[in-house]
Scaffold this motif. Structure first.
Motif, PDB file in Angstrom:
ATOM      1  N   PHE A 163       0.840  -1.203   0.000  1.00 29.31           N
ATOM      2  CA  PHE A 163       0.000   0.000   0.000  1.00 29.31           C
ATOM      3  C   PHE A 163       0.877   1.256   0.000  1.00 29.31           C
ATOM      4  O   PHE A 163       1.452   1.631   1.028  1.00 29.31           O
ATOM      5  N   LYS A 164       0.952   1.895  -1.152  1.00 28.75           N
ATOM      6  CA  LYS A 164       1.833   3.048  -1.315  1.00 28.75           C
ATOM      7  C   LYS A 164       1.375   4.252  -0.502  1.00 28.75           C
ATOM      8  O   LYS A 164       2.168   5.175  -0.247  1.00 28.75           O
ATOM      9  N   GLN A 165       0.099   4.280  -0.111  1.00 30.41           N
ATOM     10  CA  GLN A 165      -0.368   5.429   0.663  1.00 30.41           C
ATOM     11  C   GLN A 165       0.075   5.362   2.130  1.00 30.41           C
ATOM     12  O   GLN A 165      -0.087   6.333   2.868  1.00 30.41           O
ATOM     13  N   LEU A 166       0.660   4.251   2.557  1.00 24.15           N
ATOM     14  CA  LEU A 166       1.231   4.153   3.904  1.00 24.15           C
ATOM     15  C   LEU A 166       2.619   4.784   3.863  1.00 24.15           C
ATOM     16  O   LEU A 166       3.557   4.220   3.297  1.00 24.15           O
ATOM     17  N   VAL A 167       2.753   5.979   4.456  1.00 26.31           N
ATOM     18  CA  VAL A 167       3.999   6.738   4.294  1.00 26.31           C
ATOM     19  C   VAL A 167       4.759   6.957   5.598  1.00 26.31           C
ATOM     20  O   VAL A 167       5.902   7.418   5.582  1.00 26.31           O
ATOM     21  N   MET A 168       4.136   6.614   6.742  1.00 22.07           N
ATOM     22  CA  MET A 168       4.791   6.911   8.015  1.00 22.07           C
ATOM     23  C   MET A 168       4.374   5.915   9.088  1.00 22.07           C
ATOM     24  O   MET A 168       3.223   5.446   9.105  1.00 22.07           O
ATOM     25  N   LEU A 169       5.312   5.614   9.974  1.00 24.04           N
ATOM     26  CA  LEU A 169       5.043   4.845  11.182  1.00 24.04           C
ATOM     27  C   LEU A 169       5.165   5.782  12.371  1.00 24.04           C
ATOM     28  O   LEU A 169       6.211   6.403  12.585  1.00 24.04           O
ATOM     29  N   LYS A 170       4.083   5.909  13.134  1.00 28.39           N
ATOM     30  CA  LYS A 170       4.153   6.600  14.435  1.00 28.39           C
ATOM     31  C   LYS A 170       4.541   5.529  15.449  1.00 28.39           C
ATOM     32  O   LYS A 170       3.734   4.705  15.849  1.00 28.39           O
ATOM     33  N   LEU A 180      12.397  -0.806  15.987  1.00 28.07           N
ATOM     34  CA  LEU A 180      12.740   0.283  15.083  1.00 28.07           C
ATOM     35  C   LEU A 180      13.920  -0.115  14.197  1.00 28.07           C
ATOM     36  O   LEU A 180      13.900   0.096  12.981  1.00 28.07           O
ATOM     37  N   THR A 181      14.925  -0.719  14.802  1.00 31.09           N
ATOM     38  CA  THR A 181      16.090  -1.182  14.036  1.00 31.09           C
ATOM     39  C   THR A 181      15.688  -2.211  12.992  1.00 31.09           C
ATOM     40  O   THR A 181      16.166  -2.170  11.849  1.00 31.09           O
ATOM     41  N   ARG A 182      14.800  -3.129  13.359  1.00 36.15           N
ATOM     42  CA  ARG A 182      14.368  -4.165  12.407  1.00 36.15           C
ATOM     43  C   ARG A 182      13.669  -3.555  11.208  1.00 36.15           C
ATOM     44  O   ARG A 182      13.881  -3.973  10.064  1.00 36.15           O
ATOM     45  N   VAL A 183      12.812  -2.559  11.457  1.00 38.77           N
ATOM     46  CA  VAL A 183      12.115  -1.903  10.345  1.00 38.77           C
ATOM     47  C   VAL A 183      13.117  -1.214   9.428  1.00 38.77           C
ATOM     48  O   VAL A 183      13.056  -1.332   8.197  1.00 38.77           O
ATOM     49  N   ARG A 184      14.064  -0.515  10.021  1.00 38.27           N
ATOM     50  CA  ARG A 184      15.064   0.184   9.208  1.00 38.27           C
ATOM     51  C   ARG A 184      15.962  -0.796   8.443  1.00 38.27           C
ATOM     52  O   ARG A 184      16.315  -0.554   7.281  1.00 38.27           O
ATOM     53  N   GLU A 185      16.329  -1.897   9.062  1.00 41.28           N
ATOM     54  CA  GLU A 185      17.170  -2.884   8.374  1.00 41.28           C
ATOM     55  C   GLU A 185      16.426  -3.518   7.212  1.00 41.28           C
ATOM     56  O   GLU A 185      16.999  -3.752   6.141  1.00 41.28           O
ATOM     57  N   SER A 186      15.144  -3.802   7.397  1.00 42.15           N
ATOM     58  CA  SER A 186      14.367  -4.463   6.339  1.00 42.15           C
ATOM     59  C   SER A 186      14.226  -3.567   5.116  1.00 42.15           C
ATOM     60  O   SER A 186      14.068  -4.054   3.994  1.00 42.15           O
ATOM     61  N   GLU A 187      14.285  -2.240   5.322  1.00 40.42           N
ATOM     62  CA  GLU A 187      14.116  -1.315   4.211  1.00 40.42           C
ATOM     63  C   GLU A 187      15.333  -1.281   3.287  1.00 40.42           C
ATOM     64  O   GLU A 187      15.265  -0.691   2.205  1.00 40.42           O
ATOM     65  N   LYS A 188      16.409  -1.912   3.713  1.00 36.72           N
ATOM     66  CA  LYS A 188      17.613  -1.945   2.880  1.00 36.72           C
ATOM     67  C   LYS A 188      17.550  -3.019   1.803  1.00 36.72           C
ATOM     68  O   LYS A 188      18.415  -3.084   0.936  1.00 36.72           O
ATOM     69  N   LYS A 189      16.515  -3.858   1.881  1.00 38.08           N
ATOM     70  CA  LYS A 189      16.361  -4.894   0.854  1.00 38.08           C
ATOM     71  C   LYS A 189      16.004  -4.235  -0.478  1.00 38.08           C
ATOM     72  O   LYS A 189      15.287  -3.232  -0.510  1.00 38.08           O
ATOM     73  N   GLY A 191      14.373  -2.825  -3.618  1.00 44.51           N
ATOM     74  CA  GLY A 191      12.999  -2.565  -4.018  1.00 44.51           C
ATOM     75  C   GLY A 191      12.059  -2.177  -2.901  1.00 44.51           C
ATOM     76  O   GLY A 191      10.887  -1.903  -3.154  1.00 44.51           O
ATOM     77  N   ARG A 192      12.537  -2.143  -1.659  1.00 48.48           N
ATOM     78  CA  ARG A 192      11.639  -1.816  -0.554  1.00 48.48           C
ATOM     79  C   ARG A 192      11.686  -0.323  -0.247  1.00 48.48           C
ATOM     80  O   ARG A 192      12.744   0.285  -0.252  1.00 48.48           O
ATOM     81  N   ARG A 193      10.526   0.250   0.031  1.00 45.59           N
ATOM     82  CA  ARG A 193      10.445   1.676   0.346  1.00 45.59           C
ATOM     83  C   ARG A 193      10.948   1.957   1.764  1.00 45.59           C
ATOM     84  O   ARG A 193      10.750   1.165   2.668  1.00 45.59           O
ATOM     85  N   ARG A 194      11.571   3.119   1.923  1.00 43.58           N
ATOM     86  CA  ARG A 194      11.884   3.632   3.253  1.00 43.58           C
ATOM     87  C   ARG A 194      10.802   4.629   3.627  1.00 43.58           C
ATOM     88  O   ARG A 194      10.590   5.621   2.940  1.00 43.58           O
ATOM     89  N   VAL A 195      10.091   4.366   4.732  1.00 39.77           N
ATOM     90  CA  VAL A 195       9.039   5.274   5.168  1.00 39.77           C
ATOM     91  C   VAL A 195       9.546   6.145   6.310  1.00 39.77           C
ATOM     92  O   VAL A 195      10.561   5.846   6.948  1.00 39.77           O
ATOM     93  N   SER A 196       8.842   7.216   6.545  1.00 41.00           N
ATOM     94  CA  SER A 196       9.164   8.087   7.669  1.00 41.00           C
ATOM     95  C   SER A 196       8.793   7.389   8.978  1.00 41.00           C
ATOM     96  O   SER A 196       7.776   6.693   9.060  1.00 41.00           O
ATOM     97  N   ILE A 197       9.623   7.575  10.002  1.00 43.77           N
ATOM     98  CA  ILE A 197       9.303   7.084  11.349  1.00 43.77           C
ATOM     99  C   ILE A 197       9.456   8.245  12.316  1.00 43.77           C
ATOM    100  O   ILE A 197      10.543   8.812  12.470  1.00 43.77           O
ATOM    101  N   LEU A 198       8.350   8.628  12.947  1.00 40.13           N
ATOM    102  CA  LEU A 198       8.380   9.608  14.029  1.00 40.13           C
ATOM    103  C   LEU A 198       8.002   8.898  15.316  1.00 40.13           C
ATOM    104  O   LEU A 198       7.164   7.998  15.320  1.00 40.13           O
ATOM    105  N   VAL A 199       8.628   9.309  16.421  1.00 40.91           N
ATOM    106  CA  VAL A 199       8.496   8.561  17.672  1.00 40.91           C
ATOM    107  C   VAL A 199       7.715   9.356  18.711  1.00 40.91           C
ATOM    108  O   VAL A 199       7.670  10.583  18.684  1.00 40.91           O
ATOM    109  N   GLY A 200       7.115   8.614  19.634  1.00 41.00           N
ATOM    110  CA  GLY A 200       6.277   9.225  20.663  1.00 41.00           C
ATOM    111  C   GLY A 200       6.745   8.898  22.069  1.00 41.00           C
ATOM    112  O   GLY A 200       7.890   9.068  22.423  1.00 41.00           O
ATOM    113  N   ASN A 201       5.800   8.412  22.882  1.00 37.75           N
ATOM    114  CA  ASN A 201       6.076   8.101  24.292  1.00 37.75           C
ATOM    115  C   ASN A 201       6.643   9.306  25.043  1.00 37.75           C
ATOM    116  O   ASN A 201       7.509   9.173  25.906  1.00 37.75           O
TER     117      ASN A 201
END
Length: 319
Positions: A163-170, A180-189, A191-201
């Motif tokens: 789903f290309k309209q998914l552009v960010m992970l809160k 967070l590290t796992r998501v960033r590592e997986s994006e290095k494969k 053809g995979r998109r890198r999405v924005s990640i903003l953090v909370g808590n």
């Protein structure tokens, strides 16, 4: 009018705005204006409205749109994300379309409590994306402490791929650094998109999350200028200086994320800083005891002393 739609390149501090009410519980649009100006004066890069901290569930549908229009009309080129989570998918769809027409850059959707299993999460968001259509950018709000729904990185990867309209992970899982590290590592494969990640808590793990690849913060800490300065220092390669600054504020970051009274503390600080006319929450809401207020005042005085000792001065009042 905010500029453009939210993309995977979004970064910086998207402040989660409080919703001001009068002492008798009415929506205070004048304080919405002063609070918006306060956030702008702190240098925030964007806004997130109608989040969990924004008491969105206490607003009528008409009030929700009034707040969104009021802020969007005041923030110039800053992008505005609007929380549209709801138990009913039709309500998600309707509010999402209304806020996008009003000028929002994108919407944020949390999974409904009780969603079960990997396929349950994937299928729910597939329905959300179908209901909203391909032109509305979506932020996945991952806050299992509130929803009870844990998002495995593999499921998020599937959603990003499909789903290309998914552009960010809160990102608000806690502990969530390894995730967070796992998501960033997986994006290095390939053809995979890198999405924005903003953090909370509340920003509790902010420096470590920035080191692990987060693009900024989406939280409502009542000293937004700290969030902005820490981001700017990291972005300019001054990670150690950023951590030093964060450490000065850490006691209040920690204090503000308390369950039950965290929002009351946050609104009390915004009230003391002149950003809103009343610290009241709309009922039902928590309130501070005299002891709570004295404790907070002591912590603020300590913060101001530490800032002065570090040569950073103190700016209690809103700019």
């Amino acid at each position: 009018m905010s500029s453009g739609k939210l993309t995977e390149q979004a970064k910086g501090v998207f402040i989660i705005a409080a919703t001001p009410f009068t002492d008798d519980g009415a929506l205070d649009l004048q304080s919405v204006d002063t609070l918006t100006d306060f956030y702008l004066g702190c240098g925030v890069h964007g806004f997130t409205l109608l989040g969990m901290m924004g008491e969105a569930h206490k607003l009528t549908g008409e009030e929700s749109i009034d707040v969104v229009k009021r802020v969007i009309g005041r923030v110039g080129s800053r992008q505005v994300i609007v929380g549209v989570s709801h138990a009913g998918l039709e309500n998600v769809r309707r509010l999402a379309h209304e806020v996008m027409i009003a000028g929002a850059a994108g919407v944020m959707v949390a999974p409904p409590p009780g969603l079960k299993g990997d396929d349950g999460i994937y299928n729910y968001y597939a329905q959300v994306f179908q209901a909203l259509g391909p032109d509305i950018p979506v932020v996945y709000q991952d806050y299992p402490q509130a929803t009870g729904v844990y998002l495995p990185p593999t499921v998020f990867e599937r959603l990003v791929d499909d789903f290309k309209q998914l552009v960010m992970l809160k990102h608000e899982d806690a502990p969530g650094l390894a995730k967070l590290t796992r998501v960033r590592e997986s994006e290095k494969k390939p053809g995979r998109r890198r999405v924005s990640i903003l953090v909370g808590n509340g920003g509790l793990y902010y420096p470590q999350e920035l080191r692990r690849g987060a693009d900024g913060a989406m939280t409502g800490f009542a000293w937004p200028e700290m969030l902005v300065k820490v981001y700017d220092l990291f972005a300019s390669g001054k990670a150690e200086e950023a951590e030093d600054l964060f450490d000065i504020y850490l006691p209040l970051v920690r204090h503000e994320v308390q369950p039950a009274i965290g929002l009351a503390l946050r609104k009390e600080v915004l009230f003391r800083r002149g950003a809103i006319k009343s610290p009241k929450q709309r009922a039902p809401g928590s309130s501070l005891t005299a002891t709570d207020k004295a404790e907070l005042e002591n912590m603020i005085e300590r913060l101001e002393r530490r800032l002065a000792d570090a040569g950073r001065g103190s700016k209690m009042a809103a700019e």
